[in-house]
Design a protein around this motif. Structure first.
Motif, PDB file in Angstrom:
ATOM      1  N   LEU A  16       3.349  14.140  -9.284  1.00  0.00           N
ATOM      2  CA  LEU A  16       4.831  15.477  -9.687  1.00  0.00           C
ATOM      3  C   LEU A  16       5.927  14.926 -11.101  1.00  0.00           C
ATOM      4  CD1 LEU A  16       6.404  17.008  -8.127  1.00  0.00           C
ATOM      5  CD2 LEU A  16       8.097  15.579  -7.636  1.00  0.00           C
ATOM      6  N   LEU A  17       6.008  13.670 -11.405  1.00  0.00           N
ATOM      7  CA  LEU A  17       6.045  13.703 -12.938  1.00  0.00           C
ATOM      8  C   LEU A  17       5.443  13.937 -13.815  1.00  0.00           C
ATOM      9  CD1 LEU A  17       7.535  10.038 -12.632  1.00  0.00           C
ATOM     10  CD2 LEU A  17       8.490  12.042 -12.356  1.00  0.00           C
ATOM     11  N   ASN A  18       4.416  13.900 -13.719  1.00  0.00           N
ATOM     12  CA  ASN A  18       3.290  14.921 -15.210  1.00  0.00           C
ATOM     13  C   ASN A  18       2.845  16.478 -14.672  1.00  0.00           C
ATOM     14  OD1 ASN A  18       2.804  11.950 -15.961  1.00  0.00           O
ATOM     15  ND2 ASN A  18       0.985  11.573 -14.722  1.00  0.00           N
ATOM     16  N   LYS A  19       3.692  16.889 -13.801  1.00  0.00           N
ATOM     17  CA  LYS A  19       3.560  18.159 -13.557  1.00  0.00           C
ATOM     18  C   LYS A  19       4.550  18.270 -14.469  1.00  0.00           C
ATOM     19  CE  LYS A  19      -0.193  19.581 -11.131  1.00  0.00           C
ATOM     20  NZ  LYS A  19      -0.867  20.153 -12.147  1.00  0.00           N
ATOM     21  N   THR A  20       5.774  17.902 -14.064  1.00  0.00           N
ATOM     22  CA  THR A  20       7.072  18.754 -14.405  1.00  0.00           C
ATOM     23  C   THR A  20       7.182  18.445 -15.991  1.00  0.00           C
ATOM     24  OG1 THR A  20       8.351  18.004 -13.195  1.00  0.00           O
ATOM     25  CG2 THR A  20      10.018  18.736 -14.367  1.00  0.00           C
TER      26      THR A  20
ATOM     27  N   ASP B  71       0.930  -1.271   0.128  1.00  0.00           N
ATOM     28  CA  ASP B  71      -0.517  -0.102   0.029  1.00  0.00           C
ATOM     29  C   ASP B  71       0.576   1.346  -0.090  1.00  0.00           C
ATOM     30  OD1 ASP B  71      -2.245  -1.491   0.285  1.00  0.00           O
ATOM     31  OD2 ASP B  71      -2.496  -1.509   2.680  1.00  0.00           O
ATOM     32  N   THR B  72       1.618   1.330   0.919  1.00  0.00           N
ATOM     33  CA  THR B  72       2.852   2.731   0.549  1.00  0.00           C
ATOM     34  C   THR B  72       3.403   2.483  -0.377  1.00  0.00           C
ATOM     35  OG1 THR B  72       4.291   1.359   2.019  1.00  0.00           O
ATOM     36  CG2 THR B  72       3.028   2.155   3.158  1.00  0.00           C
ATOM     37  N   GLU B  73       3.978   1.816  -0.773  1.00  0.00           N
ATOM     38  CA  GLU B  73       4.269   1.428  -2.399  1.00  0.00           C
ATOM     39  C   GLU B  73       3.554   2.048  -3.404  1.00  0.00           C
ATOM     40  OE1 GLU B  73       5.705  -2.034  -3.511  1.00  0.00           O
ATOM     41  OE2 GLU B  73       7.595  -2.308  -1.775  1.00  0.00           O
ATOM     42  N   ALA B  74       2.111   1.546  -3.634  1.00  0.00           N
ATOM     43  CA  ALA B  74       0.956   2.290  -4.389  1.00  0.00           C
ATOM     44  C   ALA B  74       1.137   3.586  -4.188  1.00  0.00           C
ATOM     45  CB  ALA B  74       0.378   1.917  -3.955  1.00  0.00           C
ATOM     46  N   ILE B  75       0.873   4.173  -2.908  1.00  0.00           N
ATOM     47  CA  ILE B  75       0.517   5.529  -2.657  1.00  0.00           C
ATOM     48  C   ILE B  75       1.823   6.826  -3.082  1.00  0.00           C
ATOM     49  CG2 ILE B  75       0.421   7.431  -0.446  1.00  0.00           C
ATOM     50  CD1 ILE B  75      -0.938   5.067   1.038  1.00  0.00           C
ATOM     51  N   SER B  76       2.874   6.031  -2.568  1.00  0.00           N
ATOM     52  CA  SER B  76       4.667   6.512  -3.299  1.00  0.00           C
ATOM     53  C   SER B  76       4.694   7.282  -4.699  1.00  0.00           C
ATOM     54  CB  SER B  76       5.446   5.784  -2.354  1.00  0.00           C
ATOM     55  OG  SER B  76       6.943   6.746  -3.255  1.00  0.00           O
TER      56      SER B  76
ATOM     57  N   ASN C 112      15.103  17.718 -16.728  1.00  0.00           N
ATOM     58  CA  ASN C 112      14.301  17.149 -16.350  1.00  0.00           C
ATOM     59  C   ASN C 112      13.754  15.992 -17.525  1.00  0.00           C
ATOM     60  OD1 ASN C 112      13.718  17.230 -13.064  1.00  0.00           O
ATOM     61  ND2 ASN C 112      13.623  19.103 -14.086  1.00  0.00           N
ATOM     62  N   ALA C 113      12.933  15.434 -17.618  1.00  0.00           N
ATOM     63  CA  ALA C 113      12.511  14.810 -18.944  1.00  0.00           C
ATOM     64  C   ALA C 113      12.098  12.373 -18.184  1.00  0.00           C
ATOM     65  CB  ALA C 113      13.814  14.366 -20.176  1.00  0.00           C
ATOM     66  N   ASN C 114      10.919  13.048 -18.611  1.00  0.00           N
ATOM     67  CA  ASN C 114      10.217  11.995 -18.459  1.00  0.00           C
ATOM     68  C   ASN C 114       9.389  11.041 -19.570  1.00  0.00           C
ATOM     69  OD1 ASN C 114      10.804  10.986 -15.232  1.00  0.00           O
ATOM     70  ND2 ASN C 114      10.597  13.271 -15.114  1.00  0.00           N
TER      71      ASN C 114
ATOM     72  N   LEU D 259       6.337   3.978 -15.458  1.00  0.00           N
ATOM     73  CA  LEU D 259       8.181   4.707 -14.461  1.00  0.00           C
ATOM     74  C   LEU D 259       7.900   4.792 -12.646  1.00  0.00           C
ATOM     75  CD1 LEU D 259      10.524   4.722 -14.286  1.00  0.00           C
ATOM     76  CD2 LEU D 259       9.640   7.394 -15.614  1.00  0.00           C
ATOM     77  N   THR D 260       6.876   5.537 -12.159  1.00  0.00           N
ATOM     78  CA  THR D 260       6.516   4.883 -10.791  1.00  0.00           C
ATOM     79  C   THR D 260       6.252   3.970 -10.629  1.00  0.00           C
ATOM     80  OG1 THR D 260       4.245   5.791 -11.106  1.00  0.00           O
ATOM     81  CG2 THR D 260       6.589   7.288 -10.894  1.00  0.00           C
ATOM     82  N   GLN D 261       5.514   3.434 -11.057  1.00  0.00           N
ATOM     83  CA  GLN D 261       4.966   1.888 -10.350  1.00  0.00           C
ATOM     84  C   GLN D 261       6.505   0.959  -9.823  1.00  0.00           C
ATOM     85  OE1 GLN D 261       1.992   0.529 -12.828  1.00  0.00           O
ATOM     86  NE2 GLN D 261       0.786   2.064 -11.363  1.00  0.00           N
ATOM     87  N   VAL D 262       6.906   1.342 -11.248  1.00  0.00           N
ATOM     88  CA  VAL D 262       8.431   0.015 -11.099  1.00  0.00           C
ATOM     89  C   VAL D 262       9.307   1.006 -10.214  1.00  0.00           C
ATOM     90  CG1 VAL D 262      10.354  -0.432 -13.107  1.00  0.00           C
ATOM     91  CG2 VAL D 262       7.634  -0.815 -13.964  1.00  0.00           C
ATOM     92  N   SER D 263       9.802   1.819 -10.342  1.00  0.00           N
ATOM     93  CA  SER D 263      10.467   2.787  -9.439  1.00  0.00           C
ATOM     94  C   SER D 263      10.018   2.313  -7.850  1.00  0.00           C
ATOM     95  CB  SER D 263      10.906   4.314  -9.381  1.00  0.00           C
ATOM     96  OG  SER D 263      11.017   3.998 -10.698  1.00  0.00           O
ATOM     97  N   SER D 264       8.982   2.283  -7.785  1.00  0.00           N
ATOM     98  CA  SER D 264       8.927   1.808  -5.717  1.00  0.00           C
ATOM     99  C   SER D 264       8.553   0.669  -5.816  1.00  0.00           C
ATOM    100  CB  SER D 264       7.269   2.753  -5.917  1.00  0.00           C
ATOM    101  OG  SER D 264       7.065   3.985  -5.945  1.00  0.00           O
TER     102      SER D 264
END
Length: 615
Positions: free
Chosen positions: A73-77, A61-66, A106-108, A118-123
């Motif tokens: 944040l990524l989608n904003k940048t 759960d904390t991985e999913a929240i993070s 910055n580039a995503n 990307l965020t799921q794999v990173s977490s």
């Protein structure tokens, strides 16, 4: 050791839009940037809090929240970076132009689905490392079958440091490296997704992007790293030869190889990156002076208190050094919110890190502190990040960072160099300052960490740059890893390795996707900073004996550099501090000059061949 802050390293803003019909003005650019920095600050703080919980309470759960907070944040940048293109070619005030430059580093991926992946794999990778354990036969332990004891990296670190049984060391090394093969597929996907973003924004690959963050071209940065390593390589090779001779004397055939490399499991550290834990095996012959026992002195001074209270007292030493220079104490919330010890009821990431949770005053460390000499140094290092973070907190958001990431790592280490016998005596941890003949043992102990680390600090990102560029394919990850470790470090795996293994993943910064060149830079910068502060304090004498503890003049010089943050190119900030505008190994070589000559004499006297033959 890692600094943790979510700032411009990740982010994307849906649409700060302006009418596309009118030619943009500098005022339009300023309005865009003001709103962007406000949005980024809010999202960075949200992501930072989510990540803190994820690393200090690891669950699905904390991985999913993070991951979700990072995704926002990524989608904003990304959108901000795209939106900022409207102002390309516009003449802007220097500070504003620098903000746009930093924003564009910055580039995503721009596809929201790829950002989410990307965020799921990173977490997931971060969690896999944090939950990693080696279960070996022995007394039953938590999370293990009867007859097994499961050990995390913090317990394995202690065993690797203290064991002198080569078979046990091989078993521990092999066991920890079993946690990483399951990461390989996810890591390969992380590389693909990361490169997708870098290429969308005009970079060749993620390695090209990372090397672009140093106010010079990627090629210039790579050349700067190699130039500095070339200055320091002869000293490393002398140290390597001396240590190899001592290990063969201790372990015999278990340490001896015809190619002259050192088996990686015998160096007192899971990654053979720092060798200080085997000082007892390589120490010079006794001179009649008995070296002080810092761990014993710390335990005696701290006394019989709870584990948490002992850890906080360790952290107080670090704070005390900075306040002696004129800095304000850390805020009360630091002592209330930091993770000082490993909780008994859950998995956490014990890897030491410093956090600036709200980009203001919510400063924290995340550690699993033990009362020993290594942790004594580490608290000085990590709190160096915290004092840096607080010093630049009044800068605009995009300037709230180190002059470059190597600066951030170097601050605490420069302070730690000042942990000299004179400093320890002032703390009443030792009764007398060792005589001059004790300098070689002290320098050797320091070099086993500072000098031994250099090639490791260089090769981690060399491996990743090859991976990101496609030079190293997924099917050759492990082969390329060991080629670099043999070439630069002169170490070899204790057992045969194949592509069924994924040894890079056993080092936190690979699954954590934390750039590593900063640590190499920091090893060099710290001596430049240290010398500058010694000079400011009025110290006269051998550089290795300087402590600027208590010097308000050194503190003022340091604070001026810290307050600048990332507002100027690092070359300007460095010149204001040291008088030099480039990475310079000179102060490091000056510091270790007595040891360098001594090592050459020892190796010659012992008939030791310096160097090794990499495959």
């Amino acid at each position: 050791m890692r600094i943790y802050r979510f700032a411009l390293a990740f982010a994307l803003l849906p649409a700060l839009t302006f009418a596309q019909t009118a030619k943009p003005t500098a005022a339009d650019a300023q309005a865009f940037m003001d709103k962007a920095e406000t949005e980024l600050l809010n999202l960075a703080n949200e992501a930072s809090r989510a990540s803190w919980v994820q690393e200090t309470y690891i669950t699905d759960d904390t991985e999913a929240i993070s991951a979700k907070a990072s995704e926002r944040l990524l989608n904003k940048t990304n959108e901000l970076v795209i939106g900022a293109r409207r102002f390309d070619g516009l003449t802007l005030p220097p500070d504003l132009a620098r903000k746009f430059k930093l924003l564009k580093l910055n580039a995503n991926p721009t596809d929201p689905k790829l950002v989410a992946e990307l965020t799921q794999v990173s977490s997931a990778l971060d969690g896999m490392y944090g939950k990693g354990k080696y279960c070996r036969q022995g007394a039953a332990g938590a999370g293990s079958a009867e007859g097994e004891k499961c050990l995390g990296i913090e317990e394995l670190d202690v065993l690797m440091a203290k064991s002198r049984d080569p078979k046990e060391l091989e078993d521990l090394w092999r066991g920890w490296h079993t946690i990483s093969p399951p990461m390989r597929a996810k890591y390969s996907r992380l590389v693909e997704l990361s490169n997708e973003g870098a290429r969308e924004f005009g970079y060749k690959d993620t390695g090209d992007l990372w090397r672009s963050r140093y106010d010079m071209t990627p090629a210039e940065f790579s050349a700067e790293m190699e130039r500095t390593w070339t200055q320091l390589e002869p000293l490393y090779k002398e140290l390597h030869a001396y240590v190899r001779f001592a290990l063969i004397k201790k372990y015999g055939a278990a340490a001896e190889r015809p190619d002259g490399m050192i088996p990686a499991h015998l160096l007192g550290n899971m990654w053979a990156q720092e060798w200080g834990n085997i000082y007892d095996l390589v120490a010079p012959p006794a001179t009649g002076y008995k070296m002080y026992d810092l761990e014993g002195a710390l335990k005696q001074q701290i006394g019989p208190v709870s584990e948490l209270d002992a850890a906080k007292k360790m952290a107080k030493y670090g704070e005390g050094f900075f306040t002696s220079l004129g800095f304000e104490p850390l805020p009360a919330t630091f002592w209330e919110r930091s993770q000082f010890i490993k909780p008994r009821d859950r998995d956490v990431v014990c890897h030491a890190s410093a956090w600036d949770v709200d980009n203001d005053q919510d400063l924290r460390v995340k550690m699993c502190i033990k009362v020993d000499a290594d942790n004594f140094t580490t608290v000085h290092h990590e709190e160096g990040h915290n004092f840096y973070q607080r010093a630049y907190r009044n800068r605009p958001f995009l300037f709230r960072d180190g002059a470059n990431d190597g600066f951030h790592e170097a601050i605490g280490d420069a302070i730690a160099l000042s942990i000299t016998p004179d400093y320890l005596k002032q703390l009443k941890l030792i009764d007398e300052i060792p005589p001059a003949e004790a300098d070689i043992p002290l320098q050797l102990r320091t070099a086993l960490d500072k000098i031994a680390f250099l090639p490791f600090g260089l090769l981690i990102d060399k491996w990743r740059w090859q991976v990101f560029s496609g030079q190293t394919k997924p099917e050759d990850y492990n082969k390329a890893w060991w080629e670099l470790r043999e070439k630069y470090q002169g170490v070899a795996p204790p057992v045969a390795r194949t592509e069924a293994d994924f040894d890079p993943g056993a080092k936190y910064h690979i699954p954590g996707n934390v750039p590593y060149a900063r640590y190499f830079l920091a090893r060099v910068y710290q001596f430049q900073f240290y010398k500058a502060m010694c000079d400011a304090s009025g110290y006269k004498g051998p550089l290795n004996r300087c402590s600027f503890y208590g010097s308000k003049e050194a503190g003022a010089k340091l604070n001026a550099m810290l307050e600048a943050g990332q507002s100027k190119p690092w070359q300007e900030t460095l010149k204001a501090m040291t008088g030099e505008d480039h990475l310079d190994a000179g102060p490091m070589l000056e510091y270790f000059a007595p040891l360098y000559q001594w090592l050459k004499q020892q190796n010659a006297a012992n008939g030791v061949k310096v160097g090794w033959e990499a495959k």
